[in-house]
Design an enzyme around this catalytic site. Structure first.
Site, PDB file in Angstrom:
ATOM      1  CB  CYS A  46     -74.165  -3.316 -66.620  1.00 28.33           C
ATOM      2  SG  CYS A  46     -74.733  -1.608 -66.620  1.00 28.33           S
ATOM      3  CG  ASP A 141     -49.397  10.101 -74.728  1.00 28.68           C
ATOM      4  OD1 ASP A 141     -50.430   9.436 -74.454  1.00 28.68           O
ATOM      5  OD2 ASP A 141     -49.362  10.918 -75.659  1.00 28.68           O
TER       6      ASP A 141
HETATM    7  C1  BEZ Z   1     -78.791  -1.897 -67.674  1.00 29.43           C
HETATM    8  O1  BEZ Z   1     -77.577  -2.130 -67.557  1.00 29.43           O
HETATM    9  O2  BEZ Z   1     -79.559  -2.743 -68.109  1.00 29.43           O
HETATM   10  C2  BEZ Z   1     -79.339  -0.550 -67.299  1.00 29.43           C
HETATM   11  C3  BEZ Z   1     -78.772   0.190 -66.269  1.00 29.43           C
HETATM   12  C4  BEZ Z   1     -79.329   1.424 -65.931  1.00 29.43           C
HETATM   13  C5  BEZ Z   1     -80.429   1.901 -66.645  1.00 29.43           C
HETATM   14  C6  BEZ Z   1     -80.979   1.177 -67.693  1.00 29.43           C
HETATM   15  C7  BEZ Z   1     -80.428  -0.068 -68.025  1.00 29.43           C
END
Ligand code: BEZ
Length: 239
Positions: A46, A141
């Site tokens: 992330c 929209d």
């Molecule tokens: C990650 O962002 O690295 C991750 C998040 C949840 C599960 C596995 C990886």
């Protein structure tokens, strides 16, 4: 299972975000939008994704697309994690400032449930499902134009997301379709429902039909109507 289908209007939800309380429709205004969820703050994949999204934010703005992220973590976590994202991904001068898009804090998972964003396979320490890596692209929209769902263990390719925005925008305004791996400037395709006469009228730069073993004339290209590239080279590449 709640969730959204292509063509549905996004609910006009109110949410707490890192930029204050927003109402989705007011936030989007007349723009295109991308709402993307991630499983958890302070996780590695992330962190790379939100950094990449931040670095590409000027490309999304150029295309008139407003960005907004979502996870089930709280605002305090979003603010703390933002510093890590900026420090890891961005130039020193922007580290310490804010991300160029808000992150929704959906701690009660209400939005994640309503929008069908939860991944039943990926669970937190209490056994509760985390948000998957959803990508919703929303038209001016307020209708859902594209939805892609990735599992937690596969980070998204934000260049591909920009590419699909380009395709969605050209196909929203004109009766064309884009082939596999299409990029702006390359030939687009004439939809199967269009007659030869209509195609000849609509595409003054010409329609080029590929000969196929079936003898059916359905593989029809025309130069990208928005491109300024030299026509013969794009046609040769397509055929
Ligand atoms: C990650 O962002 O690295 C991750 C998040 C949840 C599960 C596995 C990886």
């Amino acid at each position: 299972m709640p969730g959204l289908l292509l063509g549905d209007i996004l609910p006009d939800f109110e949410a707490e975000t890192t930029n204050g309380t927003i109402k989705l429709h007011e936030f989007l205004g007349d723009s295109w939008g991308i709402l993307f969820s991630h499983p958890r703050d302070y996780t590695p994949v992330c962190t790379t994704e939100l950094g990449r999204a931040a670095r590409l934010s000027s490309e999304f703005s150029k295309r008139g697309v407003k960005m907004i992220a979502l996870s089930i973590d709280c605002l305090e976590d979003h603010h703390g994690w933002t510093k890590d994202i900026l420090a890891y991904n961005c130039e020193e001068e922007s580290a310490g400032s804010s991300l160029p898009f808000p992150i929704i804090a959906d701690s009660k998972r209400e939005l994640a449930v309503a929008l069908g964003m939860l991944d039943p396979v990926e669970k937190d320490e209490d056994g509760m499902p985390l948000t998957a890596r959803c990508v919703f692209i929303i038209g001016p929209d307020k209708r859902l134009k594209l939805s892609i769902l990735y599992p937690a263990t596969t980070g998204r390719n934000f260049d591909e997301i920009l590419r699909v925005v380009d395709s969605l925008q050209i196909t929203a305004g004109r009766r064309v379709a884009t082939p596999a791996d299409w990029r702006p400037g390359e030939c687009v395709m004439v939809p199967p429902s269009m007659t030869e006469e209509e195609a000849a009228d609509l595409f003054p730069d010409g329609v080029y039909t590929k000969d196929l073993p079936s003898g059916k004339k359905y593989l029809r290209y025309t130069p990208d109507p928005q491109a300024e590239t030299e026509l013969t080279s794009v046609i040769q590449t397509a055929l």
